[in-house]
Design a protein around this motif. Sequence first.
Motif, PDB file in Angstrom:
ATOM      1  N   GLY A 125       0.823  -1.301  -0.103  1.00  0.00           N
ATOM      2  CA  GLY A 125       0.096  -0.209   0.084  1.00  0.00           C
ATOM      3  C   GLY A 125       0.737   1.357   0.168  1.00  0.00           C
ATOM      4  N   VAL A 126       0.210   2.385  -0.439  1.00  0.00           N
ATOM      5  CA  VAL A 126       0.843   3.427  -0.185  1.00  0.00           C
ATOM      6  C   VAL A 126       0.233   4.572   0.861  1.00  0.00           C
ATOM      7  N   PHE A 127       1.109   5.284   1.201  1.00  0.00           N
ATOM      8  CA  PHE A 127       0.606   6.653   2.466  1.00  0.00           C
ATOM      9  C   PHE A 127       1.248   7.705   2.067  1.00  0.00           C
ATOM     10  N   GLY A 128       0.540   8.886   2.130  1.00  0.00           N
ATOM     11  CA  GLY A 128       1.037  10.160   2.023  1.00  0.00           C
ATOM     12  C   GLY A 128       1.417  10.747   3.466  1.00  0.00           C
ATOM     13  N   PHE A 129       3.035  11.048   3.788  1.00  0.00           N
ATOM     14  CA  PHE A 129       3.317  11.478   4.863  1.00  0.00           C
ATOM     15  C   PHE A 129       3.434  13.157   4.854  1.00  0.00           C
ATOM     16  N   GLY A 130       3.219  13.897   6.118  1.00  0.00           N
ATOM     17  CA  GLY A 130       3.760  15.229   5.851  1.00  0.00           C
ATOM     18  C   GLY A 130       5.281  15.172   6.523  1.00  0.00           C
ATOM     19  N   GLN A 162      10.058  14.198   5.180  1.00  0.00           N
ATOM     20  CA  GLN A 162      10.148  14.892   3.965  1.00  0.00           C
ATOM     21  C   GLN A 162       8.561  14.489   3.613  1.00  0.00           C
ATOM     22  N   THR A 163       7.984  15.551   3.141  1.00  0.00           N
ATOM     23  CA  THR A 163       6.401  15.370   2.551  1.00  0.00           C
ATOM     24  C   THR A 163       6.449  14.783   1.401  1.00  0.00           C
ATOM     25  N   GLY A 164       5.487  13.664   1.138  1.00  0.00           N
ATOM     26  CA  GLY A 164       5.461  13.014  -0.127  1.00  0.00           C
ATOM     27  C   GLY A 164       4.660  11.749  -0.087  1.00  0.00           C
ATOM     28  N   LEU A 165       4.538  11.032  -1.131  1.00  0.00           N
ATOM     29  CA  LEU A 165       3.749   9.695  -1.080  1.00  0.00           C
ATOM     30  C   LEU A 165       4.797   8.780  -1.078  1.00  0.00           C
ATOM     31  N   TYR A 166       4.552   7.967  -0.162  1.00  0.00           N
ATOM     32  CA  TYR A 166       5.507   6.796   0.174  1.00  0.00           C
ATOM     33  C   TYR A 166       4.877   5.183  -0.162  1.00  0.00           C
ATOM     34  N   PRO A 186      -1.701  11.670  16.664  1.00  0.00           N
ATOM     35  CA  PRO A 186      -1.408  10.901  15.709  1.00  0.00           C
ATOM     36  C   PRO A 186      -2.707  11.178  14.658  1.00  0.00           C
ATOM     37  N   SER A 187      -2.608  11.514  13.396  1.00  0.00           N
ATOM     38  CA  SER A 187      -3.538  11.523  12.346  1.00  0.00           C
ATOM     39  C   SER A 187      -3.334  10.383  11.308  1.00  0.00           C
ATOM     40  N   TYR A 188      -4.183   9.395  11.339  1.00  0.00           N
ATOM     41  CA  TYR A 188      -4.146   8.212  10.475  1.00  0.00           C
ATOM     42  C   TYR A 188      -4.426   8.357   9.071  1.00  0.00           C
ATOM     43  N   ALA A 189      -5.026   9.639   8.635  1.00  0.00           N
ATOM     44  CA  ALA A 189      -5.431   9.773   7.399  1.00  0.00           C
ATOM     45  C   ALA A 189      -4.240  10.138   6.377  1.00  0.00           C
ATOM     46  N   SER A 190      -4.051   9.310   5.298  1.00  0.00           N
ATOM     47  CA  SER A 190      -3.048   9.560   4.355  1.00  0.00           C
ATOM     48  C   SER A 190      -3.008  11.441   4.270  1.00  0.00           C
ATOM     49  N   TYR A 191      -1.785  11.786   4.071  1.00  0.00           N
ATOM     50  CA  TYR A 191      -1.597  13.416   4.239  1.00  0.00           C
ATOM     51  C   TYR A 191      -2.507  14.354   3.189  1.00  0.00           C
ATOM     52  N   GLY A 192      -2.681  13.755   2.149  1.00  0.00           N
ATOM     53  CA  GLY A 192      -3.726  14.271   0.997  1.00  0.00           C
ATOM     54  C   GLY A 192      -5.037  14.125   1.272  1.00  0.00           C
ATOM     55  N   LYS A 193      -5.345  13.375   2.324  1.00  0.00           N
ATOM     56  CA  LYS A 193      -6.836  12.777   2.600  1.00  0.00           C
ATOM     57  C   LYS A 193      -7.292  13.351   3.977  1.00  0.00           C
ATOM     58  N   ARG A 194      -6.476  14.337   4.443  1.00  0.00           N
ATOM     59  CA  ARG A 194      -6.438  14.822   5.857  1.00  0.00           C
ATOM     60  C   ARG A 194      -7.845  15.598   6.103  1.00  0.00           C
TER      61      ARG A 194
END
Length: 402
Positions: A36-41, A139-143, A182-190
């Motif tokens: 899976g993928v996840f967006g981090f801030g 580093q902000t991005g999609l991982y 903690p915010s468990y939503a992907s960064y782009g979906k917050r």
Amino acid sequence: MPRPVAALLTLCAASAHAHVYSLSVSGDRRRVMDLGVFGFGDEGVARLRVKELSLADTGAESSDKHIGFTLDRVSTALLARQQKNHGKGELAYHGICYIDEEAVRPDPDVPQSRTLFPMESVLKGGSPASHAFEVNITQTGLYALFFYNCKRFYNDTDDAPREVPVTFDVEVTLFNVDAGHPSYASYGKRDLPEIYAGFTAIYCAMLAYWVRLTMTPKAVQLHHLITMLLAVKTLTLFFEAGKEFYFRDNGVKSTWSYLYYIFLTIRGILLFTVILLIGTGWSFLKPFLTQKDKQIISVVVPLQVLVHIAIGYIEDTSEGDPLFLWYKDMLMVLDTICCCSVLLPIIWSIKQLSETKEMDGKEVQNLTRLKQFRTFYIIVEARIAQPRMGFVGLSSPCCMLS
């Protein structure tokens, strides 16, 4: 409880999934698994707890080949799936380890472009290995999180490399830190919870306006069915907003999720039923359904239930699960069948009206409306189906990077 059964119970309940989740793998020969993928801030945390990792061939443990997990920074989720297909296809065929290949290696000049969680150092001695990892993402991005297995062995009669089946359990926790929590939503979906809440309010206003319009003697039964559809759609958005709020704070499923899947299923059934009834001309062309119309409805409604079972399974599992892509393919196939099936009554009604030798002004008007509706429906369904077909194509084993 088996996952398909859990999905079915959920239904009574391209993209990131639950970010506090676990995956069990037993005797798996895949060279690369997409988890899976996840967006981090700029304040993210990735935790992995690997339990009971073992190889089917203990002699392969002593080899210097790599095995473990990697968190790669990617530009899109689609690119992550392309990398996975390349790793388990062409690279595996040529005996090249996923993390050693330049074509799928992130730019080393970009900070935190690849974070390795190696397991070969702890996988020795013939006993199952367990280990915990934690890394802070700045580093902000999609991982994209991958598992890679480059362990291979040779025998005396065949020089071709063979896969070494692997067994393990892994617990994955991915989250961002927002205002110390903690915010468990992907960064782009917050912001999704607030967006869904806003659309719920919009649909409430639309529902009220529609009810006002249909409070007239000219309203037919089909109008009242559309009222039900709008009401269910509004409730679906309301429960989806609640689901996203809870998920952002806790990272797991809740009662909101069950209610959302229930109303999502009802909405899907109602939507296709309304489209079918419009296509047959029921309520404004004729007050009854033909045998063909009833047969189409009897096919579409069960298919919609199966579609939402597939949705429930996909939402409730990790992409590393062996059945994930099977359910994804099934979802596309069944959804396509539903979309094509509802066109048949429209075509039949148009053909029936066109073959009428003498048509009055009302019949001509109805024929024109049906033709316009057919064109509109085809354009909308083509737009919806295009990204789904692209995803499934890139998920298949035959779709590899050259």
